[in-house]
Write an enzyme that holds these catalytic residues in place. Structure first.
Site, PDB file in Angstrom:
ATOM      1  N   LYS A 109       0.818  -1.219   0.000  1.00 57.83           N
ATOM      2  CA  LYS A 109       0.000   0.000   0.000  1.00 57.83           C
ATOM      3  C   LYS A 109       0.852   1.270   0.000  1.00 57.83           C
ATOM      4  CE  LYS A 109      -4.253  -2.007   1.632  1.00 57.83           C
ATOM      5  NZ  LYS A 109      -3.833  -3.424   1.748  1.00 57.83           N
TER       6      LYS A 109
HETATM    7  C1  LIG Z   1      -4.337  -4.535   1.041  1.00 60.84           C
HETATM    8  C2  LIG Z   1      -3.526  -5.787   0.939  1.00 60.84           C
HETATM    9  C3  LIG Z   1      -3.860  -6.830   0.044  1.00 60.84           C
HETATM   10  C4  LIG Z   1      -5.099  -6.805  -0.818  1.00 60.84           C
HETATM   11  O1  LIG Z   1      -5.032  -5.842  -1.846  1.00 60.84           O
HETATM   12  P1  LIG Z   1      -6.383  -5.335  -2.552  1.00 60.84           P
HETATM   13  O2  LIG Z   1      -5.980  -4.187  -3.384  1.00 60.84           O
HETATM   14  O3  LIG Z   1      -7.300  -4.925  -1.425  1.00 60.84           O
HETATM   15  O4  LIG Z   1      -6.935  -6.456  -3.337  1.00 60.84           O
HETATM   16  C5  LIG Z   1      -3.034  -7.940  -0.015  1.00 60.84           C
HETATM   17  N1  LIG Z   1      -1.955  -8.042   0.778  1.00 60.84           N
HETATM   18  C6  LIG Z   1      -1.605  -7.071   1.648  1.00 60.84           C
HETATM   19  C7  LIG Z   1      -0.418  -7.269   2.510  1.00 60.84           C
HETATM   20  C8  LIG Z   1      -2.366  -5.903   1.759  1.00 60.84           C
HETATM   21  O5  LIG Z   1      -2.028  -4.950   2.642  1.00 60.84           O
END
Ligand SMILES: *Cc1c(COP(=O)(O)O)cnc(C)c1O
Length: 459
Positions: A109
């Protein structure tokens, strides 16, 4: 480039407005009015650094930001990453692992939220004014959002978390940020209570306007856009290394934001032959791509908590393309879903929803077993989210097409699962340093008025 709403009721806006808008006023999500075809640029792009490639991709969409400013924004955003390549790809066994966890909070993120924080700051400088971000988190998103805007003078960020209910490490990642513009609120309640307070506060339009409240929404267009870059970057490296002219990606999926970026890269001309969608036990999306039926179920807590979702907030963007870019059809599908809790699309002659996607799920036992196996065979520790992607990818390997698995978090963030799988913890200096870090956090009652009062006193 103009942006439209998936529900068709918004006057098209420019990029900066799209970033500040987040969710469209008609309740839809923003998308570019058309996607550029970049097919004839791929050869030239293949040689670029991550930052230069990010500039080439993002400048096609951020057409109202002068190029020197945009370059500076991008370079600043990725200077906080500890790896010189930002998002390196490493070969592990049969797979290529795209490591997206070298940012400040060690999760993918950061790739989007570091840029979004800088975009907010830039846009506020252009237009004047300030922004007060209010958010609710159960863990990961809150800390990435805080690290994206810490220290920025025109922005305050207020992040609520359920007191005592986030992992101690995740709590520390948030509360150890001592910048004056960061406010952590430990709400005496659950994550749902926090979200309820947030929604109720945003629903008070006068209050929202008076105090310039904004969200770091998971549906913000800039987040999806920033994520398209690493699909290009990694695909170029792997195609060069393996001498192939196509790749497939496996993506651990929750809200459909990450894999949507891959879908858009493919639509823009990147030669992706398959997108492998991997979920944990919360498998609404893998059921959808296998059956055409999108049906709600209860959320179960898992060892990959960032994928524990009930309704995938970015799914509406996929539906828009699926519905032939006709907003009326999107609205009809969503209305039906609201009434009945299910939404159905036709499967094609191959019996699938979309030939580009394959989907599967991994449960706790198989995820732990995968982590153990990769450590034993390759000395490489997968975090539980990444492990779900890898284990689903194993069912879809191809002899001719290399598979890139997205690694979405550093394993040190999920100590207990790693110990359960392998018998020992993984460390990372950033997280180890948190043990003695000073923290700041205010406790607050589980009530919307208490939170509003807090905002009034601190803005
Ligand atoms: C947010 C997240 C995901 C999922 O990603 P999306 O965009 O919500 O599908 C997967 N792994 C981690 C570690 C995350 O923080």
């Amino acid at each position: 480039m103009k942006y439209i709403s998936t529900r068709g009721q918004m006057k098209p806006v420019e990029f900066q407005e799209a970033v500040m808008t987040g969710l469209a006023p008609d309740g839809g999500l923003l998308l570019p009015a058309s996607l550029p075809d970049v097919g004839d640029r791929l050869a030239a792009w293949a040689k670029l650094s991550f930052q230069d490639l990010a500039y080439e991709v993002i400048s096609l969409f951020a057409t109202d930001i002068p190029s020197d400013d945009l370059k500076k924004l991008i370079n600043n955003s990725y200077a906080t990453f500890e790896h010189p390549e930002v998002a390196p790809t490493v070969e592990i066994g049969d797979f290529h692992i795209l490591e997206l966890f070298h940012g400040p909070t060690l999760a993918f993120k950061d790739v989007a939220l570091q840029l979004l924080g800088n975009l907010f700051e830039y846009i506020l400088e252009q237009r004047g004014g300030t922004l007060n971000i209010l958010g609710a988190t159960s863990g990961d998103t809150g800390s990435a959002a805080i690290h994206g805007v810490r220290g920025k003078p025109k922005i305050n960020i207020f992040i609520m978390h359920p007191a005592g209910r986030t992992s101690p490490l995740q709590e520390k990642q948030m509360t150890s940020v001592l910048d004056r513009n960061v406010f952590n609120l430990a709400v005496d309640g659950t994550f749902d209570d926090c979200q309820h307070i947030m929604k109720t506060t945003f629903a008070d339009v006068d209050f929202k306007t008076e105090y310039a409240l904004g969200a770091v929404n998971s549906v913000n267009w800039a987040r999806v856009l920033a994520q398209t870059v690493y699909y290009f970057y990694s695909a170029f490296q792997v195609m060069e290394k393996t001498g192939t002219n196509t790749v497939q990606f496996s993506v651990p999926t929750g809200n459909f934001g990450d894999i949507l970026a891959g879908y858009l890269a493919q639509r823009m001309g990147l030669p992706i032959s398959k997108l492998i969608l991997a979920t944990n036990e919360n498998d609404i999306l893998s059921r959808f791509f296998n059956t055409g039926i999108y049906g709600m179920a209860d959320v179960v807590p898992t060892i990959s908590p960032s994928m524990d979702i009930q309704v995938a907030s970015n799914f509406e963007r996929y539906l828009y393309y699926r519905a032939g870019q006709e907003p009326e059809k999107v609205v009809a599908l969503l209305d039906g879903f609201k009434k009945s809790g299910t939404l159905a699309v036709d499967v094609n002659e191959n019996g699938v929803v979309d030939d580009l996607f394959v989907a599967g799920r991994g449960d706790t036992a198989s995820t732990l077993a995968t982590i153990k196996r990769y450590k034993e065979q390759f000395g490489y520790v997968l975090d539980p989210h990444t492990a779900v992607g890898v284990l689903v990818a194993e069912a879809h390997r191809s002899a001719d097409v290399p598979t890139i698995c997205l690694a979405t978090a550093h394993p040190a963030k999920f100590t207990q699962a790693i110990i359960d799988a392998t018998g020992e913890a993984v460390h990372h200096p950033t997280l180890d340093a948190l043990a003695d870090a000073e923290t700041r956090c205010d406790s607050i009652a589980n009530h919307v008025d208490a939170v509003k009062q807090y905002l009034v006193e601190h803005i």
